[in-house]
Design a protein around this motif. Structure first.
Motif, short mmCIF file in Angstrom:
data_model
loop_
_atom_site.label_atom_id
_atom_site.label_comp_id
_atom_site.label_asym_id
_atom_site.label_seq_id
_atom_site.Cartn_x
_atom_site.Cartn_y
_atom_site.Cartn_z
N ALA A 159 25.52 0.46 128.15
CA ALA A 159 26.03 -0.41 127.10
C ALA A 159 27.54 -0.28 126.93
CB ALA A 159 25.33 -0.12 125.78
N TRP A 160 28.16 -1.41 126.60
CA TRP A 160 29.59 -1.42 126.33
C TRP A 160 29.93 -0.46 125.21
CZ3 TRP A 160 34.24 -3.27 127.88
CH2 TRP A 160 35.26 -3.36 126.93
N GLU A 161 29.09 -0.40 124.20
CA GLU A 161 29.34 0.48 123.06
C GLU A 161 29.29 1.96 123.46
OE1 GLU A 161 27.12 -1.91 123.18
OE2 GLU A 161 27.96 -3.44 121.83
N ASP A 162 28.61 2.25 124.57
CA ASP A 162 28.53 3.62 125.08
C ASP A 162 29.50 3.86 126.22
OD1 ASP A 162 26.48 4.14 123.27
OD2 ASP A 162 24.92 3.49 124.67
N ASP A 163 30.60 3.09 126.22
CA ASP A 163 31.64 3.20 127.24
C ASP A 163 31.19 2.70 128.60
OD1 ASP A 163 33.43 4.25 125.42
OD2 ASP A 163 32.84 6.33 125.83
N GLY A 164 30.22 1.79 128.61
CA GLY A 164 29.86 1.14 129.87
C GLY A 164 30.91 0.10 130.21
N HIS A 165 31.28 -0.01 131.44
CA HIS A 165 32.40 -0.86 131.84
C HIS A 165 31.93 -2.19 132.41
CE1 HIS A 165 34.75 2.61 130.98
NE2 HIS A 165 34.17 3.32 131.93
#
Length: 425
Positions: free
Chosen positions: A371-377
């Motif tokens: 996830a983006w919120e979990d620093d996924g790029h």
């Protein structure tokens, strides 16, 4: 009494000159005017002489270190004493050297330290210096970059890079050594950096011409790179506004202005200029392979990831490589994929990537695997096609989804089953 010059025998163990001495022919009489002695040589020949002279200088530097190191093992005596070697060094060995060579105490300590590191700890480096294969600055790079390694590991690192060292500058050699050291023992490299950062301080002092120096030492590299990029951005903005000062003058003046809280030019949103090269596995926390800060050199995995995380809030650029060294992304990281990236992922996946689902990509969502919120790029290696239903299922309790390689997905269901979805053929 006439005293001739002496030559060292070579140690059979390390290849370095160590213990016994024997008399050989006196030194030649040098010409009083060096230019006159080379005036009959053309440019090509002069360069060859320079190369040969450099090798000879390196040889004598190696002999000096060997001699210093051996003298540190000699017991008390005088000119009539028989050769004898103690196992340990004498605690006042540096005093004997500083008296004889008219050195300061600190310089003598450094010389003895070089002798231990180059001759004793890394004997292959000492042998290369003695043969003129490398010079003293390169030998010191080997010793400094391997300080945190066990002796045996340090020797293996030196053996691996010594064949390349003659063709590298000290900067190139330092970067290769640093990357290799981090790769071999990333945990030790992290401990070494964390210990060094705890010693951080600001140095200031007056220069010999009446100016002053002000610098920070042992700083975290990601924060230092960000600060340098900020100063560079401000300097460019001032230059574009017509400031007549040079870029170096602007950077120096802005450095002081920032610290003194004085007037700074308005540049709007911070764009920065830091670039980070990092493997995809390091970026995803699956590897401790070092990254590379452009203009700064290799950095540990934690610093590489921190730099990319900082970039999510700025317009910095990142170069992302896969395990094969192939470039998979370059540019600003963003939440929504670019048109090109979206088209690429849809073409790669073709259908929803949930087990058994055949919903076409053009009727499905593009989802971040991490996830983006979990620093996924937002890069193809972290994007996949999921239909609206399977997208919702992925976010339900107990369900996780991984993408170990681009286009390859592993589902873990809420009841503990695992499904491996391979890329479309």
């Amino acid at each position: 009494m006439s005293v001739g010059h002496f030559r060292m025998d070579v140690c059979s163990r390390s290849g370095c000159p160590l213990r016994s001495w024997r008399r050989y022919r006196p030194a030649p009489t040098w010409p009083t005017s060096w230019p006159a002695s080379t005036g009959h040589l053309n440019g090509y020949e002069l360069v060859e002489v320079a190369k040969t002279t450099q090798r000879q200088v390196s040889h004598y530097q190696g002999e000096l270190l060997s001699t210093v190191w051996e003298s540190a093992h000699c017991p008390a005596g005088d000119q009539s004493s028989d050769p004898e070697r103690m196992e340990s060094t004498d605690q006042h060995a540096d005093d004997e050297i500083r008296f004889a060579l008219t050195l300061t105490r600190r310089t003598a300590e450094y010389l003895l330290g070089d002798a231990h590191a180059i001759i004793e700890r890394l004997p292959a480096v000492g042998a290369a210096l003695h043969t003129g294969t490398i010079d003293l600055p390169k030998a010191r790079v080997f010793t400094l970059e391997t300080v945190g390694l066990p002796d045996e590991t340090a020797r293996q690192v030196a053996d691996q890079l010594l064949p390349l060292a003659p063709e590298l500058t000290t900067g190139q050699l330092r970067a290769r050594l640093r990357r290799l050291v981090i790769t071999i023992d990333p945990d030790a490299a992290t401990r070494r950096q964390n210990a060094a950062v705890r010693k951080r301080y600001v140095h200031h002092g007056q220069d010999q011409d009446g100016t002053a120096s002000l610098s920070g030492c042992y700083l975290p590299p990601d924060k230092a790179a960000k600060a340098a990029a900020r100063i560079d951005e401000l300097a460019k903005a001032a230059k574009q506004a017509g400031d007549p000062r040079s870029m170096d003058e602007l950077r120096a003046d802005l450095f002081l202005d920032i610290l003194n809280g004085e007037n700074l030019p308005e540049v709007g949103h911070h764009r920065g200029g830091v670039e980070i090269a990092v493997s995809l596995t390091t970026l995803m926390g699956l590897s401790k392979e070092p990254g590379d800060l452009h203009g700064w050199g290799p950095v540990i995995a934690e610093v590489a990831r921190t730099t990319v995380e900082q970039q999510l809030k700025a317009t910095w650029k990142a170069s992302v490589y896969d395990d094969n060294g192939e470039l998979v992304h370059h540019g600003r990281l963003r939440r929504r994929p670019s048109t090109a990236d979206a088209a690429f992922v849809k073409t790669r996946d073709r259908t929803c990537r949930a087990p058994g689902c055949r919903t076409p990509a053009h009727h499905a969502d593009l989802d971040h695997t991490k996830a983006w919120e979990d620093d996924g790029h937002t890069i193809p290696a972290n994007l996949g096609v999921l239909c609206r239903h399977c997208h919702g299922y992925k976010h339900s309790d107990g369900v996780t989804l991984e993408q170990p390689h681009p286009g390859e997905f592993i589902w873990h269901t809420r009841l503990g089953h695992t499904y491996h979805i391979k890329p479309e053929p």
